[in-house]
Write an enzyme that holds these catalytic residues in place. Structure first.
Site, PDB file in Angstrom:
ATOM      1  N   ASP A 132      74.206   3.848 -21.216  1.00 49.11           N
ATOM      2  CA  ASP A 132      74.573   4.063 -19.457  1.00 49.11           C
ATOM      3  C   ASP A 132      74.951   2.614 -19.208  1.00 49.11           C
ATOM      4  O   ASP A 132      74.253   1.445 -19.289  1.00 49.11           O
ATOM      5  CB  ASP A 132      73.123   4.004 -18.882  1.00 49.11           C
ATOM      6  CG  ASP A 132      72.471   5.359 -18.992  1.00 49.11           C
ATOM      7  OD1 ASP A 132      73.381   6.278 -19.389  1.00 49.11           O
ATOM      8  OD2 ASP A 132      71.367   5.587 -18.596  1.00 49.11           O
ATOM      9  N   ASP A 177      70.229  18.515 -16.582  1.00 47.46           N
ATOM     10  CA  ASP A 177      69.016  17.468 -16.159  1.00 47.46           C
ATOM     11  C   ASP A 177      68.086  18.489 -15.829  1.00 47.46           C
ATOM     12  O   ASP A 177      68.073  19.196 -14.841  1.00 47.46           O
ATOM     13  CB  ASP A 177      69.462  16.582 -14.964  1.00 47.46           C
ATOM     14  CG  ASP A 177      70.677  15.396 -15.337  1.00 47.46           C
ATOM     15  OD1 ASP A 177      70.802  15.388 -16.462  1.00 47.46           O
ATOM     16  OD2 ASP A 177      70.995  14.779 -14.326  1.00 47.46           O
TER      17      ASP A 177
END
Lengths: 214, 258
Positions: free
Chosen positions: B131, B12
């Site tokens: 997600d 990330d």
């Protein structure tokens, strides 16, 4: 200076091919180009490619590179990668059928949707990831690459050669398919050496030192 | 023996630095993305995924430079996600050296974008990131819905049906993250992953919740996934990618081990 032309016909990640060749040891100059004179003048030629076959062949023809590829594939060390290998065949079943460059005898077909592995698990398409490449014969491009090494693949179509003598390697994915072909000064692979870490770089290193003979 | 299952470390990236948070809070700095990418490559990572979590769009150029630099040094497949909203965003990332892009929020806002992207660049480089969060009522069958904007926005869309739709639209791979498990170290949501992976034809990557090496094994054996993605177990030195691969191989999973 050893000049390597990477044929740019607007498809896919050509720069990673160029970067991998530049990264291989050995002094060479890489040009990413669709200029006919540059391709004809190069010492070695790479035909890369990702994407759909109809677009690939369409762009090659629009740029009038089909004759150039036919010419250089007879005269200098020539490496096809992924769709660049498939494009050398007579035709592909992709996009409801596409006539390819007809440089090597064979065709390109789609993996069967209902394939399973030895554990009876359904196999996904595209064939994506690291699979074993079984070399069928010795070749300068396999030098220093152990038998059954893994290379990175991503494809849904595969080559069926009509001349078994051309098969330089095979790979199992539900079916045993031709993962590399070799004929005179042509070598072509279904996998992506530029994404296959050390052994992929080794294959490019072998290519930039190859004189085109077996 | 055939195709190996893949381990994909995930980085990330926020404004050029690798970070990792638990459910999007407590973000810890984990270092320089280029150095980390090279470390994972040396450890035997099968691919790398970069998710740009930079909030402000004017800092997105930073990510392009990160991808360019990594692609010149690391010769394994690279996937880049976060902020991919237009065809031009995809082209920029592919030109920078990415092999695949992960599309999430933009796919939900406009599913046709996935179709357009797959037609233009080929399915092999289009990953749809999903997600998902459990929403089933007590005593009802399991159900998941998809969330966007880093898990903050609910959509009411059924995650399993959405997965099938995205494959029909041309996704070449699915990256399925459990919002319930992400950052918890309690393991993947294997029921979610299995529901999707058994249904679709394309490879599925399990994501969200890895806390130990057995979770990676479960992602393959219980979740029926083709690849497993993890971040924090690798970032903070708990395990190397090599250790993870050896563990999975010892549990009978086919892996690429030099």
């Amino acid at each position: 200076m050893n000049t390597i032309a990477v044929i740019d016909y607007g498809m896919g990640n050509l720069h990673s091919v160029a970067k991998a060749i530049e990264h291989a040891p050995g002094n060479c100059k890489v040009i990413v180009t669709h200029a006919k004179n540059e391709i004809l003048a190069a010492d070695r030629v790479v035909l890369p490619g990702v994407g759909a076959m109809r677009d690939c062949i369409g762009e090659i023809k629009r740029l009038e590179l089909d004759y150039i590829i036919q010419e250089v594939s007879k005269s200098k060390p020539f490496l096809g990668v992924c769709v660049g290998m498939q494009a050398l065949m007579e035709y592909s079943a992709e996009n409801n059928g596409v006539d390819c460059l007809n440089i090597l005898p064979g065709h390109v077909e789609l993996f069967d949707a209902n394939m399973t592995n030895a554990q009876n698990e359904r196999l996904k398409i595209p064939h994506m990831g690291w699979n074993k490449v079984t070399q069928n014969s010795s070749h300068p491009l396999w030098q220093g690459i152990p038998q059954d090494s893994r290379f990175y693949f991503v494809h849904s179509y595969y080559v069926r050669t009509n001349d078994n003598n051309h098969e330089a390697a095979s790979t199992d994915y539900g079916v045993k398919f031709t993962s590399a072909v070799a004929h005179e000064n042509i070598f072509a692979v279904q996998f992506h050496p530029e994404k296959s870490q050390h052994l992929g770089l080794k294959l490019y290193d072998n290519f930039i030192h190859w004189d085109g003979n077996r | 023996m055939g195709l190996a299952k893949r381990i994909i470390p995930c980085l990330d990236v926020d404004d050029g630095r690798v970070v990792k948070g638990v459910k999007f809070v407590n973000i810890r700095d984990a270092g320089n993305p280029i150095e980390i990418a090279q470390r994972y490559d040396e450890q035997g990572a099968d691919e790398l995924t970069f998710l740009d979590i930079t909030a402000s769009s004017d800092k997105r150029e930073t990510m392009i430079h990160v991808v360019e630099e990594v692609a010149g040094k690391v010769f394994i497949p690279l996937t880049v996600g976060g902020g991919i909203r237009k065809v031009a965003d995809i082209r920029k990332m592919l030109n920078a050296g990415a092999d695949k892009v992960a599309i999430n929020t933009a796919a939900v806002a406009n599913p046709e974008f996935v179709k357009e992207a797959a037609e233009k660049f080929g399915s092999q480089c289009i990953v749809v990131a999903i997600d998902a969060k459990r929403v089933n009522a007590p005593s009802k069958a399991l159900r998941w819905e998809i969330f966007t904007h880093g898990g903050r926005k609910e959509t009411g869309i059924d995650a399993v049906q959405w997965a099938a739709k995205m494959v029909n639209y041309g996704a070449g791979e699915l990256l399925v993250t459990s919002m319930d498990r992400d950052g918890t170290k309690s393991g993947f949501d294997n029921e979610l992953n299995r529901s999707i992976s058994d249904l679709v034809t394309v490879p599925v990557i399990a994501s969200g919740g890895v806390g130990n090496l057995e979770h990676l094994v479960d992602g393959i054996k219980e979740g029926h996934c083709d690849a497993v993605l993890a971040a924090s177990i690798f970032h903070f030195g708990e395990f190397t990618v090599g250790q993870a691969k050896k563990h999975m191989a010892a549990r009978g999973i086919e892996m690429r081990i030099d």
